[in-house]
Motif scaffolding. Sequence first.
Motif, PDB file in Angstrom:
ATOM      1  N   HIS A 137      43.798   9.654  64.152  1.00 13.44           N
ATOM      2  CA  HIS A 137      43.457  10.512  63.033  1.00 13.44           C
ATOM      3  C   HIS A 137      41.987  10.901  63.061  1.00 13.44           C
ATOM      4  O   HIS A 137      41.266  10.808  62.068  1.00 13.44           O
ATOM      5  CB  HIS A 137      43.815   9.830  61.709  1.00 13.44           C
ATOM      6  N   THR A 147      34.632  14.844  60.262  1.00 11.81           N
ATOM      7  CA  THR A 147      35.470  14.165  59.275  1.00 11.81           C
ATOM      8  C   THR A 147      36.196  15.187  58.412  1.00 11.81           C
ATOM      9  O   THR A 147      35.566  15.960  57.691  1.00 11.81           O
ATOM     10  CB  THR A 147      34.617  13.234  58.387  1.00 11.81           C
ATOM     11  N   THR A 149      39.413  15.980  55.581  1.00  8.95           N
ATOM     12  CA  THR A 149      40.303  15.349  54.597  1.00  8.95           C
ATOM     13  C   THR A 149      41.719  15.379  55.179  1.00  8.95           C
ATOM     14  O   THR A 149      41.993  16.087  56.153  1.00  8.95           O
ATOM     15  CB  THR A 149      40.316  16.124  53.258  1.00  8.95           C
ATOM     16  N   GLN A 150      42.611  14.646  54.555  1.00  8.30           N
ATOM     17  CA  GLN A 150      43.994  14.588  55.022  1.00  8.30           C
ATOM     18  C   GLN A 150      44.604  15.994  55.130  1.00  8.30           C
ATOM     19  O   GLN A 150      45.193  16.355  56.138  1.00  8.30           O
ATOM     20  CB  GLN A 150      44.807  13.715  54.056  1.00  8.30           C
ATOM     21  N   ARG A 151      44.422  16.792  54.083  1.00  6.85           N
ATOM     22  CA  ARG A 151      45.028  18.128  54.063  1.00  6.85           C
ATOM     23  C   ARG A 151      44.380  19.046  55.102  1.00  6.85           C
ATOM     24  O   ARG A 151      45.050  19.822  55.759  1.00  6.85           O
ATOM     25  CB  ARG A 151      44.907  18.733  52.669  1.00  6.85           C
ATOM     26  N   GLU A 152      43.066  18.937  55.245  1.00  9.71           N
ATOM     27  CA  GLU A 152      42.377  19.736  56.261  1.00  9.71           C
ATOM     28  C   GLU A 152      42.901  19.368  57.654  1.00  9.71           C
ATOM     29  O   GLU A 152      43.128  20.230  58.490  1.00  9.71           O
ATOM     30  CB  GLU A 152      40.866  19.482  56.188  1.00  9.71           C
ATOM     31  N   PHE A 153      43.094  18.089  57.850  1.00 11.02           N
ATOM     32  CA  PHE A 153      43.596  17.592  59.124  1.00 11.02           C
ATOM     33  C   PHE A 153      44.993  18.182  59.405  1.00 11.02           C
ATOM     34  O   PHE A 153      45.258  18.693  60.481  1.00 11.02           O
ATOM     35  CB  PHE A 153      43.668  16.055  59.078  1.00 11.02           C
ATOM     36  N   GLU A 154      45.836  18.141  58.394  1.00  9.99           N
ATOM     37  CA  GLU A 154      47.200  18.659  58.552  1.00  9.99           C
ATOM     38  C   GLU A 154      47.204  20.158  58.808  1.00  9.99           C
ATOM     39  O   GLU A 154      47.990  20.655  59.617  1.00  9.99           O
ATOM     40  CB  GLU A 154      48.041  18.340  57.315  1.00  9.99           C
TER      41      GLU A 154
END
Length: 220
Positions: A137, A147, A149-154
């Motif tokens: 991740h 770095t 965020t979760q949503r940005e990553f998705e």
Amino acid sequence: MKIAIIEDEIGITNFLKQGLEEEQFTVLIANDGKTGWELIQQSKPDLILLDWTLPKISGIEVCRKVRENGIQTPILFLTARDTVQDTIEGLKAGANDYIKKPFSFDELLARINVYFRKDIVPESVTLGPILMHLLKHEVHVLERKVTLTQREFELLYFLIKNKGKACSRTQIIEEVWNIHFEYDTGVIDVFMNSIRKKLNLPKDQELIKTIRGIGYIAND
Ligand code: CA
């Protein structure tokens, strides 16, 4: 994932319910065709297991109703009738597949999984100098760690996964946000701006392009 079982043999419904729940599916049950058709309309399952011979409305009639009403949910017939003629009739009525009784649970599960085939997630994906470690991740641009965020990553993963393909806003909202109704897709731009800022690529290296009026596309 919701699976509707429309079957009048209690032994079979119980056996299927238990097995499918162990596989983390949500199971809905109807014991006749009429209730089954109501259940499909109300609960919008992701897959329908449909018996052929049912009280009130036959399985094949349920199947026709589903398709006549424009519902595209995959239908798998559970049938003891195994003649070629019946199979053709079932497929003509809009069924996607059929399985002959008696069947083993593993056999059924294998058929079901065709419709719920999960993307096989690779260890990492790249876009130009961007490297996404999916297992860890982490995101790196060359040696620099970014770095997200979760949503940005998705969101970034979704665009890279679909590299070379234009992704519409609706598609992004459905796949990344899991929202399936009308929604202000402007939220995507907010996230994209943030991702771009964090990636901090030179202007001439903008690997994710905005397609006006459509959405976004990632390209190496
Ligand atoms: Ca039956």
